[in-house]
Design a protein around this motif. Structure first.
Motif, PDB file in Angstrom:
ATOM      1  N   MET A 189      -8.744 -40.230  30.314  1.00 45.33           N
ATOM      2  CA  MET A 189      -8.199 -41.557  30.026  1.00 45.33           C
ATOM      3  C   MET A 189      -6.692 -41.522  30.209  1.00 45.33           C
ATOM      4  SD  MET A 189      -8.741 -43.913  26.639  1.00 45.33           S
ATOM      5  CE  MET A 189     -10.500 -44.008  26.937  1.00 45.33           C
ATOM      6  N   SER A 190      -6.120 -42.618  30.732  1.00 47.18           N
ATOM      7  CA  SER A 190      -4.684 -42.685  30.975  1.00 47.18           C
ATOM      8  C   SER A 190      -3.906 -42.526  29.677  1.00 47.18           C
ATOM      9  CB  SER A 190      -4.317 -44.029  31.616  1.00 47.18           C
ATOM     10  OG  SER A 190      -4.958 -44.185  32.854  1.00 47.18           O
ATOM     11  N   THR A 191      -2.777 -41.848  29.762  1.00 45.62           N
ATOM     12  CA  THR A 191      -1.869 -41.776  28.624  1.00 45.62           C
ATOM     13  C   THR A 191      -0.853 -42.905  28.732  1.00 45.62           C
ATOM     14  OG1 THR A 191      -0.394 -40.266  29.799  1.00 45.62           O
ATOM     15  CG2 THR A 191      -2.102 -39.284  28.401  1.00 45.62           C
ATOM     16  N   ALA A 192      -0.366 -43.350  27.576  1.00 46.70           N
ATOM     17  CA  ALA A 192       0.661 -44.387  27.522  1.00 46.70           C
ATOM     18  C   ALA A 192       1.937 -43.749  26.996  1.00 46.70           C
ATOM     19  CB  ALA A 192       0.220 -45.536  26.623  1.00 46.70           C
ATOM     20  N   VAL A 193       2.981 -43.776  27.788  1.00 44.88           N
ATOM     21  CA  VAL A 193       4.241 -43.138  27.411  1.00 44.88           C
ATOM     22  C   VAL A 193       5.344 -44.179  27.343  1.00 44.88           C
ATOM     23  CG1 VAL A 193       3.554 -40.935  28.433  1.00 44.88           C
ATOM     24  CG2 VAL A 193       4.880 -42.572  29.797  1.00 44.88           C
ATOM     25  N   VAL A 194       6.373 -43.874  26.558  1.00 49.37           N
ATOM     26  CA  VAL A 194       7.517 -44.763  26.399  1.00 49.37           C
ATOM     27  C   VAL A 194       8.657 -44.265  27.276  1.00 49.37           C
ATOM     28  CG1 VAL A 194       9.204 -45.723  24.776  1.00 49.37           C
ATOM     29  CG2 VAL A 194       6.834 -45.342  24.045  1.00 49.37           C
ATOM     30  N   THR A 195       9.147 -45.146  28.139  1.00 52.06           N
ATOM     31  CA  THR A 195      10.219 -44.771  29.064  1.00 52.06           C
ATOM     32  C   THR A 195      11.500 -45.572  28.865  1.00 52.06           C
ATOM     33  OG1 THR A 195       9.323 -46.292  30.726  1.00 52.06           O
ATOM     34  CG2 THR A 195       8.590 -43.994  30.826  1.00 52.06           C
ATOM     35  N   GLY A 196      11.470 -46.576  27.994  1.00 55.59           N
ATOM     36  CA  GLY A 196      12.668 -47.387  27.766  1.00 55.59           C
ATOM     37  C   GLY A 196      12.711 -47.930  26.361  1.00 55.59           C
ATOM     38  N   LEU A 197      13.896 -47.999  25.797  1.00 54.35           N
ATOM     39  CA  LEU A 197      14.100 -48.512  24.444  1.00 54.35           C
ATOM     40  C   LEU A 197      15.181 -49.591  24.450  1.00 54.35           C
ATOM     41  CD1 LEU A 197      14.287 -45.175  22.380  1.00 54.35           C
ATOM     42  CD2 LEU A 197      12.272 -46.610  22.766  1.00 54.35           C
ATOM     43  N   GLY A 198      14.897 -50.693  23.757  1.00 53.29           N
ATOM     44  CA  GLY A 198      15.890 -51.737  23.516  1.00 53.29           C
ATOM     45  C   GLY A 198      15.902 -52.064  22.040  1.00 53.29           C
ATOM     46  N   VAL A 199      17.043 -51.916  21.387  1.00 56.40           N
ATOM     47  CA  VAL A 199      17.135 -52.056  19.935  1.00 56.40           C
ATOM     48  C   VAL A 199      18.183 -53.095  19.560  1.00 56.40           C
ATOM     49  CG1 VAL A 199      17.829 -50.882  17.799  1.00 56.40           C
ATOM     50  CG2 VAL A 199      16.365 -49.701  19.462  1.00 56.40           C
ATOM     51  N   VAL A 200      17.810 -53.970  18.646  1.00 57.28           N
ATOM     52  CA  VAL A 200      18.762 -54.849  17.965  1.00 57.28           C
ATOM     53  C   VAL A 200      18.497 -54.690  16.475  1.00 57.28           C
ATOM     54  CG1 VAL A 200      19.582 -57.200  17.599  1.00 57.28           C
ATOM     55  CG2 VAL A 200      18.810 -56.503  19.875  1.00 57.28           C
ATOM     56  N   ALA A 201      19.427 -54.072  15.752  1.00 55.63           N
ATOM     57  CA  ALA A 201      19.236 -53.781  14.336  1.00 55.63           C
ATOM     58  C   ALA A 201      20.496 -54.127  13.556  1.00 55.63           C
ATOM     59  CB  ALA A 201      18.872 -52.309  14.134  1.00 55.63           C
TER      60      ALA A 201
END
Length: 403
Positions: free
Chosen positions: A1-13
């Motif tokens: 099964m395909s893996t889901a990876v995170v390649t970008g982050l956008g944060v407003v905190a």
């Protein structure tokens, strides 16, 4: 099964705009909780909040979008832009129908809606903005992001209070496993307007303390409610093979997820957060001994904190795993909280450091991290709960080394 990876982050905190500024402030333990200054709060019983500062929407978005959007949507659009840029996406290689958006919202555009309702009552229907038809709606962030980035694949929105942010990321993972090469996902909320704050106060769950250092105290015997905040995070989630083929930087993998619902109040039956945690770990194929840190929901309510602590202690043992709640620096961001915790967990795995919980005197047999601490494991667990009994647990794992 395909893996889901995170390649970008956008944060407003509240304590940082942009992933870099947020992460640096979080490691320093810089709290942004203070008196709400977006409007006059003198007559409100709860006057503290985590307000985003240093964000000028006009510096990040086209002027045509400003009259159409609530504060939370402006946050979401900017964060989505940053997540796309961080991922280094080449749009020429991707069809619009392959790209999806999955977000969460707990409140919708409160401030925009209140302003237009005031126009309706004071001046009549002809003075209500045509953009009111969608700017208040909880699904508007998904819609505006999909339009701005020409993403016409699987689009959705989840509404489950604070748990909804993790649910949205899980939905993005599901879409990737079904064949979508890339999905923008996360959550963003901003209910710090007169109407929004009144609605939050009506829940009876907000702290009435006026000292920012003693207002939001999860897992502390002095806890008397939470402090509301605004903001969140948007993440770029990709198919792992596609990301590797294009040489993308990978923050980590969305390795496991589960959600449960608690029984009705007064039923006498226990809550089901523990079931969600165990199912998420099983989904990820990891055991409790492999988890290096738990990012807690941290309700700031004695009963809810005790219930969460009991789940953690039952699974990991007394003080058996580091537990942290960086949201003590921002307030609870509702649907934005889970995605921000996931972004924080990924940064923690990258830099091998656990961010602190501030101002709290730990109790409940938890190993609460009160100063930055080295992280040696490659797995983090993120928990989120919402009103009406929502529970979600999500497991993130550091990038696997290629053999």
């Amino acid at each position: 099964m395909s893996t889901a990876v995170v390649t970008g982050l956008g944060v407003v905190a509240p304590n940082g705009v942009g992933a870099g500024d947020y992460w640096a402030a979080t490691l320093r333990g810089r709290s942004a909780i203070g008196r709400i200054d977006l409007f006059d709060v003198e007559d409100y019983p709860s006057r503290l909040g985590g307000v985003v500062t240093g964000f000028d929407a006009g510096n990040h978005l086209p002027s045509r979008l400003l009259p159409q959007t609530d504060r939370m949507t402006r946050f979401a659009l900017a964060a989505a832009d940053w997540a796309v840029a961080d991922a280094g996406i080449d749009r020429s290689a991707l069809a619009a129908t392959d790209l999806g958006v999955s977000t969460a919202s707990a409140s919708g555009g409160f401030a925009f809606g209140q302003k237009e309702l005031e126009h309706l009552c004071a001046d009549g229907p002809s003075h209500v903005s045509v953009y009111q038809s969608f700017a208040w709606f909880y699904a508007v962030n998904s819609g505006q992001i999909s339009i701005r980035h020409d993403m016409r694949g699987p689009i959705g929105v989840l509404v489950a209070d604070q748990a909804g942010g993790l649910d949205a990321i899980a939905h993005a993972r599901r879409s990737v496993r079904k064949g979508a090469p890339l999905v923008l996902t996360g959550g963003m909320d901003s209910a710090l307007s007169p109407y929004g704050l009144a609605a939050l106060i009506s829940s009876g769950m907000l702290s009435t303390a006026d000292d920012p250092h003693h207002a939001y105290l999860p897992f502390d015997r002095r806890a008397n409610g939470h402090v509301p905040g605004e903001g969140g995070a948007i993440l770029t989630v990709e198919d792992g093979d596609c990301a590797r083929e294009r040489g993308a930087h990978v923050y980590g993998e969305i390795a496991g997820y589960a959600a449960t619902f608690d029984p009705s109040p007064g039923s006498g039956r226990p809550g089901n957060l523990g079931r969600a945690v165990r199912a998420a770990l099983a989904d990820a194929g990891v055991g409790p001994d492999e988890v290096g840190v738990v990012f807690a929901d941290a309700a700031g309510d004695a009963d809810a904190d005790r219930a969460e602590a009991e789940v953690i202690v039952d699974l990991f043992g007394p003080r058996g795993v580091p537990v942290t709640a960086p949201k003590t620096m921002t307030g609870r961001l509702y649907s934005g909280a889970g995605p921000l915790d996931v972004a924080t967990a990924l940064l923690a795995l990258r830099d091998k450091v656990i961010p602190p919980t501030v101002n709290v005197v730990a109790d409940y047999a938890l190993d609460l991290v009160e100063a930055p601490r080295q992280l040696t494991a490659s797995v983090a667990l993120v928990l989120a709960r919402g009103r009406q009994g929502f529970n979600s647990a999500l497991v993130v794992r550091a990038p696997r080394k290629e053999s």
